[in-house]
Scaffold this active site. Structure first.
Site, mmCIF file in Angstrom:
data_model
loop_
_atom_site.group_PDB
_atom_site.id
_atom_site.type_symbol
_atom_site.label_atom_id
_atom_site.label_comp_id
_atom_site.label_asym_id
_atom_site.label_seq_id
_atom_site.Cartn_x
_atom_site.Cartn_y
_atom_site.Cartn_z
ATOM 1 N N ARG A 172 0.596 -1.367 -0.286
ATOM 2 C CA ARG A 172 -0.240 -0.002 0.011
ATOM 3 C C ARG A 172 0.787 1.134 -0.124
ATOM 4 N NH1 ARG A 172 -5.486 -0.019 2.660
ATOM 5 N NH2 ARG A 172 -4.409 1.754 3.662
ATOM 6 N N ARG A 176 9.606 6.054 -3.312
ATOM 7 C CA ARG A 176 9.767 6.607 -4.343
ATOM 8 C C ARG A 176 11.664 7.526 -4.123
ATOM 9 N NH1 ARG A 176 5.915 10.296 -2.186
ATOM 10 N NH2 ARG A 176 3.739 9.294 -2.965
ATOM 11 N N ARG A 249 -8.598 -6.870 13.560
ATOM 12 C CA ARG A 249 -7.944 -6.383 14.627
ATOM 13 C C ARG A 249 -9.327 -4.843 15.078
ATOM 14 N NH1 ARG A 249 -3.947 -7.962 17.066
ATOM 15 N NH2 ARG A 249 -2.614 -5.954 16.967
ATOM 16 N N ARG A 281 0.654 5.393 16.969
ATOM 17 C CA ARG A 281 0.955 6.179 16.470
ATOM 18 C C ARG A 281 0.174 7.624 17.493
ATOM 19 N NH1 ARG A 281 -1.948 5.043 10.708
ATOM 20 N NH2 ARG A 281 -3.925 3.829 11.354
ATOM 21 N N GLU A 301 -2.639 6.056 19.007
ATOM 22 C CA GLU A 301 -3.662 4.629 18.840
ATOM 23 C C GLU A 301 -3.316 3.632 19.206
ATOM 24 O OE1 GLU A 301 -4.850 4.445 14.548
ATOM 25 O OE2 GLU A 301 -5.188 6.017 14.541
ATOM 26 N N TYR A 349 -9.824 -5.369 3.084
ATOM 27 C CA TYR A 349 -8.800 -3.482 4.080
ATOM 28 C C TYR A 349 -9.363 -2.215 2.720
ATOM 29 C CZ TYR A 349 -4.458 -1.356 5.571
ATOM 30 O OH TYR A 349 -3.855 -1.685 6.367
ATOM 31 N N ASP A 351 -10.658 1.129 1.231
ATOM 32 C CA ASP A 351 -10.076 2.276 1.882
ATOM 33 C C ASP A 351 -11.464 2.866 1.085
ATOM 34 O OD1 ASP A 351 -8.235 2.393 2.940
ATOM 35 O OD2 ASP A 351 -7.143 3.182 0.980
#
Ligand code: FAD
Ligand code: UDP
Length: 366
Positions: A172, A176, A249, A281, A301, A349, A351
């Site tokens: 995901r 770069r 989860r 995070r 989290e 999963y 988005d």
């Protein structure tokens, strides 16, 4: 004569898009949700003038112009671009993995040097075709970045070893060889001005909604209320766990209002990538909307394995669960008057943009 054409179980994004489109087609819909608010996991709540993402950071991104136009026709989006920072034992690194990260990690100043470094580490690990998340990660970014920025975070997040997780989870994230900290490759990105709740309110504006209402508390009554059902809850629950439980989860969100503190961490998202910090995070919500309020709200989290009573946030798409899900999917396909859609009912999963696309496609055929 049934009262409604459609009963929609779940006022999350899938349910809300479906409700909007079916209502616009003249179908009589009722939406029920067991929570006390609409929006499912994209719900935002205003605290001290800040739109707080109650169920974790949500950044809208898509390459699909049709989907981008669809959400923008409902609410205006801002120019927020996600650029999380990773904190590994007090050292900061840029995400996703890009020339800034390679410079911070190795001092590489050219793409060529960075590529060579990664290739060398990949060759030393002896990986040819990656078979799991660990091998995939090392192939993409080398061993140092895997050990510093991926292993600890991923094992906390999923509660499983990287060698036991599917490679697609890490795919995901962009890798770069340019100095570009944009977390997504998609052409369109932003956060709704006024929070996601304003988007959901627009979607559900013309539809009857009953909150605090669990479909399973009176299943027979709800089944009798409508010709067809759109179900967006957990698929294994729908079938009374006939083949056993799917795994999910979950997360604990610990939210604090820091009065008198205007800027806690200088970024909306900071990941803690070491194995010892128990949370993954910290989100500082005001930065999603460039807020200048005198106070701030942060959320930590803490990942955990789902158990009955917890909110199921992520499907665990490993081999065991994928096989089990296929059995439920076969059952679902036999239910001619029930549509199963969204992250929980399709055990995917997804988005947000994918959920919208999937709901629009499904409704188009009705
Ligand atoms: P949900 O939002 O889960 O909605 C399902 C609804 O059904 C819930 O409101 C639930 O209460 C209700 N329900 C379930 N069972 C019953 C029942 N028996 N009776 C009544 N109601 C019931 N996507 C992005 O695009 N960008 C991001 O940055 C992003 N970040 C994320 C971060 C986190 C921590 C998580 C968990 C997800 C993130 N996502 C992100 C994904 C996004 O949240 C989902 O794609 C989207 O919310 C899924 O919508 P849904 O309607 O399928 O499911
Ligand atoms: N990931 C990681 N380190 C990070 C951020 C992400 O290893 O600092 C991995 C982790 O396995 C995670 C996956 O990349 O589950 C996908 O990250 P994303 O930010 O898309 O996760 P989500 O927002 O879905 O929780």
């Amino acid at each position: 004569m049934m009262k409604y054409d459609y009963l929609i179980v779940g006022a999350g994004l899938y349910g809300a898009v479906t409700a909007r489109e079916l209502t616009a087609k003249g179908r009589k819909c009722l939406v029920i949700d067991k929570r006390s608010h609409t929006g499912g996991n994209i719900y935002t709540e205003n605290i001290a003038g800040i739109n707080v993402h109650r169920y974790g950071a949500h950044i809208f991104h898509t390459d699909n112009k049709k989907i981008w136009n669809y959400v923008n026709s409902l609410v205006e989006f801002n120019r927020y671009t996600n650029s999380p920072i990773a904190n590994y034992r007090g050292q900061l690194y840029s995400l996703p993995f890009n020339m800034n990260t390679f410079y911070q990690m190795w001092g590489c100043v050219s793409p060529k040097e960075a590529r060579e470094r990664i290739e060398r580490q990949k060759a030393e690990s002896g990986i040819e075709v990656p078979r799991n998340l660990e091998e995939q990660a090392i192939s993409l970014v080398g061993k140092d970045i895997y050990e510093t920025l991926i292993k600890g975070y991923t094992e906390k997040q999923w509660g499983r070893r990287c060698v036991d997780l599917p490679a697609f989870i890490i795919k995901r994230l962009p890798v770069r060889f340019t100095f570009d900290n944009n977390y997504f490759n998609d052409r369109y990105q932003g956060v709704p001005i006024g929070g996601y709740t304003s988007l959901i309110d627009k979607m559900l504006g013309d539809t009857e909604v009953h909150l605090g209402t669990d479909y399973f508390s009176d299943r027979e009554r709800w089944d009798a209320s409508a010709e067809k059902i759109v179900y967006t809850g957990e698929i294994d629950r729908y079938f009374d766990y006939r083949y056993g439980r799917l795994q999910y989860r979950s997360l604990d969100f610990q939210t604090e209002l820091l009065e008198g503190e205007a800027n806690y961490q200088g970024n909306a998202v900071v990941n803690y990538t070491d194995a010892d910090t128990p949370f993954t995070r910290i989100i500082e919500h005001k930065h999603f909307e460039f807020g200048l309020q005198p106070d701030t709200v942060i959320t930590k989290e803490y990942p955990k394995e789902w158990k009955p009573g917890d909110d199921p946030y992520y499907p665990v798409n490993d081999e065991y669960n994928s096989r089990l899900y296929e059995k439920y999917r076969t059952l679902a396909n036999e239910q001619s008057r029930v549509i199963f859609g969204g992250r929980l009912a399709e055990y995917r999963y997804y988005d947000m943009h994918q959920v919208i696309e999937s709901a629009l496609n499904r409704v188009a055929g009705l």
